[in-house]
Design an enzyme around this catalytic site. Structure first.
Site, PDB file in Angstrom:
ATOM      1  N   HIS A  21      40.736  29.857  43.029  1.00 32.90           N
ATOM      2  CA  HIS A  21      41.053  31.240  42.676  1.00 32.90           C
ATOM      3  C   HIS A  21      41.101  32.076  43.954  1.00 32.90           C
ATOM      4  O   HIS A  21      40.072  32.506  44.464  1.00 32.90           O
ATOM      5  CB  HIS A  21      39.987  31.746  41.687  1.00 32.90           C
ATOM      6  CG  HIS A  21      40.235  33.109  41.164  1.00 32.90           C
ATOM      7  ND1 HIS A  21      39.235  33.924  40.699  1.00 32.90           N
ATOM      8  CD2 HIS A  21      41.371  33.825  41.020  1.00 32.90           C
ATOM      9  CE1 HIS A  21      39.742  35.068  40.296  1.00 32.90           C
ATOM     10  NE2 HIS A  21      41.036  35.037  40.480  1.00 32.90           N
ATOM     11  N   GLU A  45      37.392  31.504  45.216  1.00 32.09           N
ATOM     12  CA  GLU A  45      36.394  31.136  44.201  1.00 32.09           C
ATOM     13  C   GLU A  45      36.823  29.756  43.681  1.00 32.09           C
ATOM     14  O   GLU A  45      37.914  29.617  43.123  1.00 32.09           O
ATOM     15  CB  GLU A  45      36.413  32.189  43.075  1.00 32.09           C
ATOM     16  CG  GLU A  45      35.268  32.073  42.099  1.00 32.09           C
ATOM     17  CD  GLU A  45      35.331  33.167  41.012  1.00 32.09           C
ATOM     18  OE1 GLU A  45      36.434  33.614  40.638  1.00 32.09           O
ATOM     19  OE2 GLU A  45      34.254  33.539  40.519  1.00 32.09           O
ATOM     20  N   ASN A  98      35.685  37.821  38.119  1.00 31.11           N
ATOM     21  CA  ASN A  98      36.231  38.678  37.062  1.00 31.11           C
ATOM     22  C   ASN A  98      35.222  38.998  35.962  1.00 31.11           C
ATOM     23  O   ASN A  98      35.362  39.997  35.268  1.00 31.11           O
ATOM     24  CB  ASN A  98      37.493  38.052  36.479  1.00 31.11           C
ATOM     25  CG  ASN A  98      38.648  38.220  37.453  1.00 31.11           C
ATOM     26  OD1 ASN A  98      38.725  39.228  38.155  1.00 31.11           O
ATOM     27  ND2 ASN A  98      39.525  37.235  37.523  1.00 31.11           N
ATOM     28  N   SER A 106      43.163  33.375  36.734  1.00 30.60           N
ATOM     29  CA  SER A 106      42.106  34.389  36.814  1.00 30.60           C
ATOM     30  C   SER A 106      41.053  34.162  35.751  1.00 30.60           C
ATOM     31  O   SER A 106      39.932  34.660  35.877  1.00 30.60           O
ATOM     32  CB  SER A 106      42.675  35.778  36.546  1.00 30.60           C
ATOM     33  OG  SER A 106      43.738  36.062  37.368  1.00 30.60           O
TER      34      SER A 106
END
Ligand code: NAI
Length: 295
Positions: free
Chosen positions: A139, A151, A189, A118
């Site tokens: 991701h 991602e 994120n 992450s």
């Protein structure tokens, strides 16, 4: 690309194994514990049943998918004939560093080494190997069988051939790959976590209660889950660790984790996985109740 090794059979690893196996890849799913692997297979089986109920797949596809997944607790053996490794082990740099060294030693020299991290730098993970040009971020989003985005993170040394192969394989999984460069939090994120942190800060300052904050963001912004609900779903420890990566990586105060989040993690209230976070899931997981005591 035919043979995939997925490392880690937790929340994300089982979903990643599910998607690859459903799309004709042979999958080796590796974890430290047999028990975790059994749980992973049972979760995959239940999630495939949900897809049958929704008429997305047939019962034959379910059994063929399960047949394509082998499990193992010995990583070295699983790497021998693999074309792509997707590492989805715990979000801990020491664990991932050891795994990337091992993957580099035992996987064929043309094998791509991807991480589902992450927030940990792909460039840093690449530096634990002798093939940083073949190290990349893949991701996936939670829950993996449902969410369309992958991602894709290009590390400082990731080459274009590796990138193109990962973009192609992502499309084979019926996902949409979107490229980000390797800077703290990538894109998803970097934007999501400051919003969650601000929601926690609003609660901490007494601006509104848990359900009010979540309802405002759901009804007002069209978000499917409120930010506090989402934090419980992701895991408050995971949220804290991503905020720490953003805070350290950019050196900016705006990413400093809210003290309430830090306290809750230290107290072991991690959200759904521990039974209590901003909501209490112990009596009924599907109908959590608001926890009112935060200061
Ligand atoms: P988890 O805690 O559910 O599962 C991690 C698994 O890794 C556990 O089953 C553990 O036994 C296994 N493991 C630990 N060390 C290992 C080793 N040396 N060899 C083999 N297996 C090992 O964690 P989760 O949530 O599945 O996260 C995995 C990765 O995915 C992390 O990097 C996380 O940041 C990332 N991620 C998590 C998301 C989420 O919503 N939970 C979303 C997107 C990415």
């Amino acid at each position: 690309m035919k043979n995939i090794t997925v490392i880690g059979g937790g929340t994300m690893g089982n979903g990643i194994a599910h998607c690859f196996a459903l799309n004709q890849f042979n999958v080796n799913l590796v974890d430290l514990s047999e028990n975790q692997l059994k749980k992973a297979i049972s979760t995959i089986s239940k999630n495939l049943d949900r897809q049958i109920a929704k008429k997305i797949i047939t019962t034959l596809q379910k059994s063929e998918t399960l047949d394509r997944i082998q499990t193992s607790t010995v990583l070295e053996n699983s790497l021998k004939e693999t074309n792509l490794v997707v590492e989805a082990a715990s979000e801990n740099i020491k664990i991932k560093a050891e795994l990337f060294k091992k993957m580099d030693s035992f996987a064929p020299s043309d094998c791509i080494l991807a991480s589902n991290t992450s927030s940990i730098s792909i460039t840093k993970l690449g530096a634990f190997t002798k093939r940083p040009e073949k190290v990349i971020g893949m991701h996936f989003m939670n829950p993996v069988p449902i969410m369309k985005l992958i991602e894709v993170i290009q590390g400082y040394k990731t080459d274009d051939d590796t990138l193109n192969q990962i973009l192609t394989v992502s499309k084979t999984l019926n996902k949409t790959p979107i490229l980000s460069q390797d800077y703290p939090g990538f894109v998803a994120n970097r934007i999501l976590l400051p919003m969650i942190n601000e929601a926690i800060e609003s609660l901490f300052q007494g601006v509104a209660g848990v359900s009010e904050i979540d309802q405002i963001m759901k009804l007002g912004m069209g978000h499917p889950m409120g930010p506090l609900e989402l934090a419980d779903f992701i895991g408050l420890d995971v949220c804290l660790s991503i905020l720490n990566v953003l805070h350290d990586g950019f050196g900016a105060q705006k990413y400093a984790p809210c003290p309430l989040l830090v306290n809750m993690v230290q107290a072991g209230n991690l959200g759904i996985k521990s039974g209590v976070g901003f909501y209490d899931y112990k009596i009924d997981l599907k109908k959590p109740t608001v926890v009112n005591q935060f200061l």
